[in-house]
Scaffold this active site. Structure first.
Site, mmCIF file in Angstrom:
data_model
loop_
_atom_site.group_PDB
_atom_site.id
_atom_site.type_symbol
_atom_site.label_atom_id
_atom_site.label_comp_id
_atom_site.label_asym_id
_atom_site.label_seq_id
_atom_site.Cartn_x
_atom_site.Cartn_y
_atom_site.Cartn_z
ATOM 1 N N GLN A 134 0.805 -1.232 0.000
ATOM 2 C CA GLN A 134 0.000 0.000 0.000
ATOM 3 C C GLN A 134 0.840 1.286 0.000
ATOM 4 O O GLN A 134 0.522 2.220 -0.718
ATOM 5 C CB GLN A 134 -0.999 -0.009 1.151
ATOM 6 C CG GLN A 134 -2.242 -0.799 0.774
ATOM 7 C CD GLN A 134 -3.278 -0.851 1.878
ATOM 8 O OE1 GLN A 134 -3.103 -0.263 2.922
ATOM 9 N NE2 GLN A 134 -4.343 -1.579 1.619
ATOM 10 N N ASP A 137 1.708 2.141 -3.566
ATOM 11 C CA ASP A 137 0.627 2.000 -4.544
ATOM 12 C C ASP A 137 0.311 3.349 -5.208
ATOM 13 O O ASP A 137 -0.552 4.102 -4.767
ATOM 14 C CB ASP A 137 -0.607 1.430 -3.828
ATOM 15 C CG ASP A 137 -1.748 1.133 -4.777
ATOM 16 O OD1 ASP A 137 -1.653 1.512 -5.961
ATOM 17 O OD2 ASP A 137 -2.747 0.552 -4.326
ATOM 18 N N SER A 140 -3.212 4.039 -6.636
ATOM 19 C CA SER A 140 -4.175 4.541 -5.649
ATOM 20 C C SER A 140 -3.903 5.997 -5.295
ATOM 21 O O SER A 140 -4.835 6.798 -5.220
ATOM 22 C CB SER A 140 -4.127 3.694 -4.372
ATOM 23 O OG SER A 140 -4.688 2.437 -4.619
ATOM 24 N N TYR A 233 -11.032 -6.946 -8.733
ATOM 25 C CA TYR A 233 -11.271 -6.045 -9.871
ATOM 26 C C TYR A 233 -12.573 -6.420 -10.574
ATOM 27 O O TYR A 233 -13.096 -7.525 -10.406
ATOM 28 C CB TYR A 233 -10.135 -6.144 -10.887
ATOM 29 C CG TYR A 233 -8.885 -5.414 -10.480
ATOM 30 C CD1 TYR A 233 -8.781 -4.043 -10.653
ATOM 31 C CD2 TYR A 233 -7.812 -6.089 -9.931
ATOM 32 C CE1 TYR A 233 -7.630 -3.362 -10.291
ATOM 33 C CE2 TYR A 233 -6.654 -5.425 -9.563
ATOM 34 C CZ TYR A 233 -6.578 -4.056 -9.745
ATOM 35 O OH TYR A 233 -5.437 -3.397 -9.384
HETATM 36 P P1 NAD Z 1 -10.091 0.726 -11.208
HETATM 37 O O1 NAD Z 1 -9.517 2.082 -11.440
HETATM 38 O O2 NAD Z 1 -9.463 -0.433 -11.905
HETATM 39 O O3 NAD Z 1 -11.637 0.727 -11.615
HETATM 40 C C1 NAD Z 1 -12.511 1.696 -11.099
HETATM 41 C C2 NAD Z 1 -13.850 1.095 -10.851
HETATM 42 O O4 NAD Z 1 -14.539 0.880 -12.087
HETATM 43 C C3 NAD Z 1 -13.848 -0.254 -10.144
HETATM 44 O O5 NAD Z 1 -14.500 -0.131 -8.899
HETATM 45 C C4 NAD Z 1 -14.597 -1.172 -11.087
HETATM 46 O O6 NAD Z 1 -15.404 -2.110 -10.412
HETATM 47 C C5 NAD Z 1 -15.423 -0.185 -11.875
HETATM 48 N N1 NAD Z 1 -15.961 -0.678 -13.148
HETATM 49 C C6 NAD Z 1 -15.350 -1.424 -14.097
HETATM 50 N N2 NAD Z 1 -16.208 -1.673 -15.115
HETATM 51 C C7 NAD Z 1 -17.372 -1.064 -14.807
HETATM 52 C C8 NAD Z 1 -18.626 -0.955 -15.466
HETATM 53 N N3 NAD Z 1 -18.853 -1.549 -16.643
HETATM 54 N N4 NAD Z 1 -19.603 -0.265 -14.856
HETATM 55 C C9 NAD Z 1 -19.390 0.320 -13.650
HETATM 56 N N5 NAD Z 1 -18.244 0.260 -12.974
HETATM 57 C C10 NAD Z 1 -17.234 -0.425 -13.556
HETATM 58 O O7 NAD Z 1 -10.200 0.434 -9.661
HETATM 59 P P2 NAD Z 1 -9.156 0.712 -8.517
HETATM 60 O O8 NAD Z 1 -9.390 2.035 -7.970
HETATM 61 O O9 NAD Z 1 -7.810 0.406 -9.037
HETATM 62 O O10 NAD Z 1 -9.618 -0.374 -7.465
HETATM 63 C C11 NAD Z 1 -9.874 -1.707 -7.876
HETATM 64 C C12 NAD Z 1 -9.935 -2.644 -6.712
HETATM 65 O O11 NAD Z 1 -8.681 -2.730 -6.065
HETATM 66 C C13 NAD Z 1 -10.912 -2.219 -5.646
HETATM 67 O O12 NAD Z 1 -11.501 -3.385 -5.113
HETATM 68 C C14 NAD Z 1 -10.063 -1.590 -4.594
HETATM 69 O O13 NAD Z 1 -10.671 -1.613 -3.320
HETATM 70 C C15 NAD Z 1 -8.875 -2.513 -4.673
HETATM 71 N N6 NAD Z 1 -7.670 -1.909 -4.141
HETATM 72 C C16 NAD Z 1 -6.947 -2.630 -3.222
HETATM 73 C C17 NAD Z 1 -5.791 -2.084 -2.692
HETATM 74 C C18 NAD Z 1 -4.967 -2.839 -1.710
HETATM 75 O O14 NAD Z 1 -5.417 -3.745 -1.102
HETATM 76 N N7 NAD Z 1 -3.703 -2.504 -1.566
HETATM 77 C C19 NAD Z 1 -5.373 -0.821 -3.082
HETATM 78 C C20 NAD Z 1 -6.143 -0.120 -3.995
HETATM 79 C C21 NAD Z 1 -7.303 -0.686 -4.533
#
Ligand code: NAD
Length: 380
Positions: A134, A137, A140, A233
């Site tokens: 994290q 990251d 993020s 994802y």
């Molecule tokens: P991302 O930028 O890849 O995507 C943004 C959002 O778009 C996602 O929530 C996804 O579900 C949504 N999406 C995709 N297709 C869609 C559609 N057709 N209609 C509506 N929504 C749609 O996402 P992100 O910000 O990189 O986060 C992705 C995942 O990773 C999340 O679960 C987040 O909690 C997780 N995450 C985990 C960590 C960690 O544990 N270190 C850190 C950051 C994010």
């Protein structure tokens, strides 16, 4: 846990920070982090003017012990830090380590060249989304900036107030704002729009994302499409699901004063959520801010870096939202890099046998180490 400060015995390791190509306004290293690295034994070379667009002056780097140099002097460093993918690969000695966003899917041929030149490239967008990673990251940290910027852009472009106001000139109802795609950027957009006082609606294809949106006070649009993919994802929708989603959203966006879209599917073009038909149904004065413009856009009418107006609805598609807030975006990014450098140089020398480093390693010792791109290049 990251180990205590590393001091490098023997030869002094050198890292370099080039000025980013305009219109990128962020810089990979801010003076504070440069100072920490200097204290830990690094020689830090910063190109003159590298931080200026993010409001970090040359003198601030010098005060922290960094050396200001001309661009051509940077390439003797063993480690080069950047935000955007570095282009002068021909100037680097083989074995040089590059850390930055590498956009391998947008430019697979550049990845081939990285390997061909025996450069070791760590891609910030490939850092595994695991708890230990994290602090590194950058997807993020930069998405947090995007979500905040997107909410402010929506408020500023809107001809309405966002909050409810009770005044002698009457009561103003709060704006209705819909956030589509509730990843890190979407969550920050929700939080910021809430702080501005609008009523926020949220939609995502993942149930966990909707739960997080609820916890921030958003109202949730319940549509019959769920698309949980691997590792938390979303997966790409089938054509049938996409049409169903588009039809359902068409009805709902018509009631909104602003829509902020931040939906992404990793390694794929951004999903199309808003059609021209949907935009034409929106009220005059409504605003769309498409935060996915760089990866193809969530709205079919988006043009990266431009404002498009259709039937009184303005569609804003910032080409690089984090660069709109360059000071804090750079600070956060530099901290991400610092933690990654500490991990990479844990024993005083670069070592690669760690899940995080292996996950983010794009090319090493003449090979494309990131499987999906290696396969893509084999087929081309
Ligand atoms: P991302 O930028 O890849 O995507 C943004 C959002 O778009 C996602 O929530 C996804 O579900 C949504 N999406 C995709 N297709 C869609 C559609 N057709 N209609 C509506 N929504 C749609 O996402 P992100 O910000 O990189 O986060 C992705 C995942 O990773 C999340 O679960 C987040 O909690 C997780 N995450 C985990 C960590 C960690 O544990 N270190 C850190 C950051 C994010």
């Amino acid at each position: 846990m990251i180990s205590p400060p590393v001091c490098y015995p023997g030869s002094v390791p050198t890292l370099a920070v080039p000025k980013e190509p305009w219109p990128e306004r962020r810089v990979a290293l801010v003076p504070e982090i440069a100072g920490r690295l200097v204290q830990e034994g690094w020689e830090v070379l910063v190109e003159r003017g590298a931080g200026a667009a993010a409001f970090f002056q040359d003198a601030a780097y010098e005060a922290q012990g960094a050396r200001l140099v001309e661009r051509k002097e940077l390439w003797r460093a063993e480690l080069v830090l950047s935000v955007q993918p570095l282009q002068e690969l021909q100037d680097l000695a083989s074995g040089t380590i590059l850390i930055g966003f590498q956009y391998p899917y947008r430019a697979p041929e550049r990845v081939r060249e990285l390997a061909h030149r025996s450069l070791s490239a760590l891609a910030m967008e490939l850092i595994p989304r695991i708890t230990r990673a994290q602090p590194m990251d950058a997807l993020s940290s930069q998405a947090t900036v995007s979500g905040y910027v997107g909410a402010l852009w929506a408020a500023q472009a809107s001809p309405r107030f966002f909050p409810m106001l009770t005044t002698a000139a009457g009561t103003i109802r709060p704006a209705q704002v819909l956030v589509l795609g509730i990843g890190v950027a979407g969550l920050q957009a929700i939080a910021t729009v809430r702080r501005l006082g609008a009523t926020v609606w949220a939609y995502d294809v993942r149930a966990a994302a909707l739960e997080q949106a609820r916890s921030l006070g958003a109202r949730v649009l319940e549509l019959p499409i769920q698309a949980e993919g691997e590792g938390g994802y979303a997966r790409e929708l089938s054509e049938e699901e996409r049409q169903l989603q588009e039809a359902a959203l068409n009805e709902r966006v018509a009631q909104m004063d602003a829509v902020i879209t931040a939906a992404q599917v990793f390694g794929r073009p951004a999903p199309r959520l808003l059609s021209e038909e949907a935009v034409r149904k929106m009220r005059s004065g409504a605003v769309v801010v498409d935060l996915a413009a760089e990866s193809g856009g969530n709205c079919t009418l988006s043009r990266p870096g431009e404002v498009v107006e259709v039937g009184g609805v303005r569609i804003l598609a910032p080409a690089n939202p984090p660069a709109e807030l360059p000071l804090h975006a750079s600070e956060m990014y530099a901290r991400n890099l610092y933690h990654l450098i500490r991990l990479l140089y844990q024993g005083g020398q670069p070592h690669w046998d760690d899940e995080i480093l292996q996950g983010a390693l794009l090319t090493h010792q003449g090979t494309v180490t990131y499987e999906p791109i290696a396969r893509l290049l084999e087929r081309s």
